[in-house]
Scaffold this motif. Structure first.
Motif, PDB file in Angstrom:
ATOM      1  N   ILE A 174     -14.958  30.330   3.598  1.00 36.55           N
ATOM      2  CA  ILE A 174     -14.916  30.450   5.063  1.00 36.55           C
ATOM      3  C   ILE A 174     -15.788  29.371   5.709  1.00 36.55           C
ATOM      4  N   LEU A 175     -17.002  29.207   5.201  1.00 35.90           N
ATOM      5  CA  LEU A 175     -17.915  28.194   5.745  1.00 35.90           C
ATOM      6  C   LEU A 175     -17.355  26.791   5.545  1.00 35.90           C
ATOM      7  N   ALA A 176     -16.796  26.536   4.351  1.00 40.16           N
ATOM      8  CA  ALA A 176     -16.211  25.223   4.074  1.00 40.16           C
ATOM      9  C   ALA A 176     -15.033  24.942   5.001  1.00 40.16           C
ATOM     10  N   PHE A 177     -14.219  25.972   5.261  1.00 43.67           N
ATOM     11  CA  PHE A 177     -13.067  25.808   6.145  1.00 43.67           C
ATOM     12  C   PHE A 177     -13.511  25.563   7.579  1.00 43.67           C
ATOM     13  N   PHE A 178     -14.589  26.217   7.990  1.00 40.84           N
ATOM     14  CA  PHE A 178     -15.097  25.995   9.341  1.00 40.84           C
ATOM     15  C   PHE A 178     -15.497  24.531   9.523  1.00 40.84           C
ATOM     16  N   VAL A 179     -16.189  23.990   8.545  1.00 37.82           N
ATOM     17  CA  VAL A 179     -16.582  22.579   8.604  1.00 37.82           C
ATOM     18  C   VAL A 179     -15.344  21.683   8.582  1.00 37.82           C
ATOM     19  N   LEU A 180     -14.390  22.011   7.698  1.00 42.07           N
ATOM     20  CA  LEU A 180     -13.164  21.218   7.573  1.00 42.07           C
ATOM     21  C   LEU A 180     -12.401  21.150   8.888  1.00 42.07           C
ATOM     22  N   MET A 181     -12.256  22.295   9.555  1.00 42.63           N
ATOM     23  CA  MET A 181     -11.410  22.359  10.741  1.00 42.63           C
ATOM     24  C   MET A 181     -12.112  21.881  12.010  1.00 42.63           C
ATOM     25  N   THR A 182     -13.434  21.859  12.010  1.00 45.48           N
ATOM     26  CA  THR A 182     -14.156  21.498  13.239  1.00 45.48           C
ATOM     27  C   THR A 182     -14.931  20.195  13.143  1.00 45.48           C
ATOM     28  N   ARG A 183     -15.119  19.678  11.941  1.00 40.26           N
ATOM     29  CA  ARG A 183     -15.988  18.500  11.794  1.00 40.26           C
ATOM     30  C   ARG A 183     -15.341  17.349  11.046  1.00 40.26           C
ATOM     31  N   THR A 184     -14.084  17.432  10.701  1.00 42.99           N
ATOM     32  CA  THR A 184     -13.451  16.373   9.921  1.00 42.99           C
ATOM     33  C   THR A 184     -12.193  15.843  10.617  1.00 42.99           C
ATOM     34  N   SER A 185     -11.802  14.639  10.227  1.00 39.20           N
ATOM     35  CA  SER A 185     -10.587  14.042  10.798  1.00 39.20           C
ATOM     36  C   SER A 185      -9.341  14.814  10.371  1.00 39.20           C
ATOM     37  N   LEU A 186      -9.356  15.397   9.154  1.00 32.30           N
ATOM     38  CA  LEU A 186      -8.217  16.195   8.708  1.00 32.30           C
ATOM     39  C   LEU A 186      -8.018  17.407   9.602  1.00 32.30           C
ATOM     40  N   GLY A 187      -9.113  18.077   9.947  1.00 34.30           N
ATOM     41  CA  GLY A 187      -9.014  19.236  10.835  1.00 34.30           C
ATOM     42  C   GLY A 187      -8.420  18.857  12.179  1.00 34.30           C
ATOM     43  N   ARG A 188      -8.876  17.753  12.724  1.00 35.29           N
ATOM     44  CA  ARG A 188      -8.336  17.295  14.011  1.00 35.29           C
ATOM     45  C   ARG A 188      -6.861  16.920  13.880  1.00 35.29           C
ATOM     46  N   ALA A 189      -6.511  16.307  12.742  1.00 34.88           N
ATOM     47  CA  ALA A 189      -5.111  15.926  12.523  1.00 34.88           C
ATOM     48  C   ALA A 189      -4.209  17.147  12.439  1.00 34.88           C
ATOM     49  N   VAL A 190      -4.683  18.209  11.783  1.00 31.18           N
ATOM     50  CA  VAL A 190      -3.895  19.441  11.653  1.00 31.18           C
ATOM     51  C   VAL A 190      -3.584  20.022  13.022  1.00 31.18           C
ATOM     52  N   TYR A 191      -4.602  20.103  13.883  1.00 34.83           N
ATOM     53  CA  TYR A 191      -4.382  20.624  15.233  1.00 34.83           C
ATOM     54  C   TYR A 191      -3.458  19.713  16.038  1.00 34.83           C
ATOM     55  N   ALA A 192      -3.632  18.403  15.870  1.00 41.06           N
ATOM     56  CA  ALA A 192      -2.805  17.456  16.611  1.00 41.06           C
ATOM     57  C   ALA A 192      -1.335  17.549  16.199  1.00 41.06           C
ATOM     58  N   VAL A 193      -1.091  17.656  14.890  1.00 38.69           N
ATOM     59  CA  VAL A 193       0.275  17.741  14.374  1.00 38.69           C
ATOM     60  C   VAL A 193       0.967  19.003  14.893  1.00 38.69           C
ATOM     61  N   GLY A 194       0.257  20.104  14.903  1.00 43.49           N
ATOM     62  CA  GLY A 194       0.844  21.349  15.387  1.00 43.49           C
ATOM     63  C   GLY A 194       0.969  21.401  16.887  1.00 43.49           C
ATOM     64  N   GLY A 195       0.013  20.788  17.590  1.00 38.40           N
ATOM     65  CA  GLY A 195       0.027  20.834  19.048  1.00 38.40           C
ATOM     66  C   GLY A 195       1.082  19.938  19.659  1.00 38.40           C
ATOM     67  N   ASN A 196       1.184  18.707  19.143  1.00 40.50           N
ATOM     68  CA  ASN A 196       2.170  17.747  19.671  1.00 40.50           C
ATOM     69  C   ASN A 196       2.424  16.680  18.610  1.00 40.50           C
ATOM     70  N   PRO A 197       3.375  16.916  17.711  1.00 41.84           N
ATOM     71  CA  PRO A 197       3.610  15.976  16.617  1.00 41.84           C
ATOM     72  C   PRO A 197       3.997  14.576  17.078  1.00 41.84           C
ATOM     73  N   HIS A 198       4.723  14.478  18.190  1.00 42.86           N
ATOM     74  CA  HIS A 198       5.128  13.152  18.691  1.00 42.86           C
ATOM     75  C   HIS A 198       3.912  12.357  19.166  1.00 42.86           C
ATOM     76  N   ALA A 199       3.030  13.028  19.893  1.00 42.03           N
ATOM     77  CA  ALA A 199       1.806  12.352  20.334  1.00 42.03           C
ATOM     78  C   ALA A 199       0.917  12.010  19.139  1.00 42.03           C
ATOM     79  N   ALA A 200       0.916  12.884  18.113  1.00 32.88           N
ATOM     80  CA  ALA A 200       0.108  12.627  16.918  1.00 32.88           C
ATOM     81  C   ALA A 200       0.548  11.339  16.226  1.00 32.88           C
ATOM     82  N   TYR A 202       1.815   8.698  17.658  1.00 35.84           N
ATOM     83  CA  TYR A 202       1.352   7.563  18.457  1.00 35.84           C
ATOM     84  C   TYR A 202      -0.143   7.305  18.285  1.00 35.84           C
ATOM     85  N   THR A 203      -0.882   8.315  17.855  1.00 35.87           N
ATOM     86  CA  THR A 203      -2.317   8.115  17.616  1.00 35.87           C
ATOM     87  C   THR A 203      -2.610   7.688  16.182  1.00 35.87           C
TER      88      THR A 203
END
Length: 327
Positions: A174-200, A202-203
């Protein structure tokens, strides 16, 4: 605005869990005894681990219906390996379990990424394949407790500071996942892909590779859970954890993870799993058939999806008002 919605969801869910515990404690005070609450948390640990894997997949607008079959196949493989090599260290067995689960997750990810097959079709297919492989390698036979080595069965039950090791594994993940999803580029990419894949795109985010990574992580957690499940319950068979994949989806959705992708949090998924875990453990205590758990879980999913839809509509209205004000 979105952050406030997520915080509100987690707060409401935490309050619901506390209210449920209070209601149960009125008739059965022993249920809220520290030792029993630890047992409930420990019982829910496998669901938490799989819900986190399901969460990261759903955040990318996908779904993984093969997690329980992955768990079962990995568990059967390490149980049979333990029979053949009873002296193999537990640490090596855990590494093998994670590696097997990772491989199955990668297969799902590759099929979704490279062949562009709908995720639900891919994981329904691999779910059936994995169950079939279990039957082939075991000839439909069970691996029972007396066939497993003491060390193999001991790890998840061993206690550290009053908590079983299986609970500690869940906490660390749980702690490792919290760091992964809030402090890493992969976490940001996951949210971006799900939120708006087309905009993702372009970034500079590789949408397919991100989905592949999400499935790989989900598979790795399923593999780890496969060893923990089989060693804790000291049994392995074809239908182990049958239907458990639906519980993982329920836990994630109840915890605020949007089926539409891009919205959700680690602690929300954990609270969703705890909510289901408390219900599962409380039903026998209050003399209600465990089959009601299915109805309760289904109802909770519908309420959660309706809440998500309402939150999205509210967010949309706020964005429109802001745009009108700016104009």
């Amino acid at each position: 605005m979105l952050k406030r919605i997520l915080i509100a969801r987690e707060t409401i869910l935490a309050a619901a869990i506390l209210a449920l515990l209070v209601l149960i404690a009125v008739r059965f005070p022993a249920f809220v005894a520290p030792s029993n609450l630890i047992a409930v948390f420990n019982d829910t640990s496998p669901l938490m681990l799989l819900a986190l894997g399901q969460m990261i997949v759903i955040l990318t607008k996908c779904i993984d219906l093969s997690v329980a079959a992955n768990l079962a196949l990995t568990g059967m493989c390490v149980a049979m390996l333990n029979i053949m090599m009873p002296g193999l260290p537990v640490a090596v067995i855990i590494v093998i379990a994670v590696a097997l689960g990772t491989l199955m997750g990668m297969i799902n990810g590759l099929l979704v990424w490279k062949l562009d097959i709908p995720p639900i079709v891919v994981t329904l297919g691999t779910m059936t394949i994995f169950r079939g492989i279990i039957f082939l390698i075991s000839n439909g036979k069970w691996v029972n407790a007396h066939e497993m080595s003491p060390a193999f069965k001991a790890f998840p039950r061993a206690e550290l500071l009053g908590l079983p090791m299986m609970s500690w594994v869940a906490i660390l993940v749980i702690l490792a996942f919290f760091v992964l999803m809030t402090r890493t580029s992969l976490g940001r990419a996951v949210y971006a892909v799900g939120g708006n894949p087309h905009a993702a795109v372009y970034t500079g985010i590789d949408v397919g590779r991100t989905k592949f990574t999400a499935y790989t992580i989900s598979g790795a957690l399923a593999g780890l859970t496969g060893y923990l499940w089989v060693s804790r319950y000291a049994v392995a068979y074809v239908d182990i954890a049958g239907g458990f994949e639906l519980d993982t989806v329920a836990a994630a959705v109840i915890g605020g993870v949007s089926i539409a992708g891009g919205v959700g949090s680690v602690f929300g998924a954990v609270l969703g799993a705890l909510f289901l875990g408390v219900i599962k453990n409380a039903l026998p205590v209050v003399n209600i058939s465990p089959f009601w758990q299915l109805a309760i879980s289904g109802s909770a999913i519908i309420v959660a999806v309706a809440f998500n839809a309402q939150a999205n509509r509210t967010k949309g209205r706020v964005i429109l008002k802001q745009a009108e004000a700016a104009a």
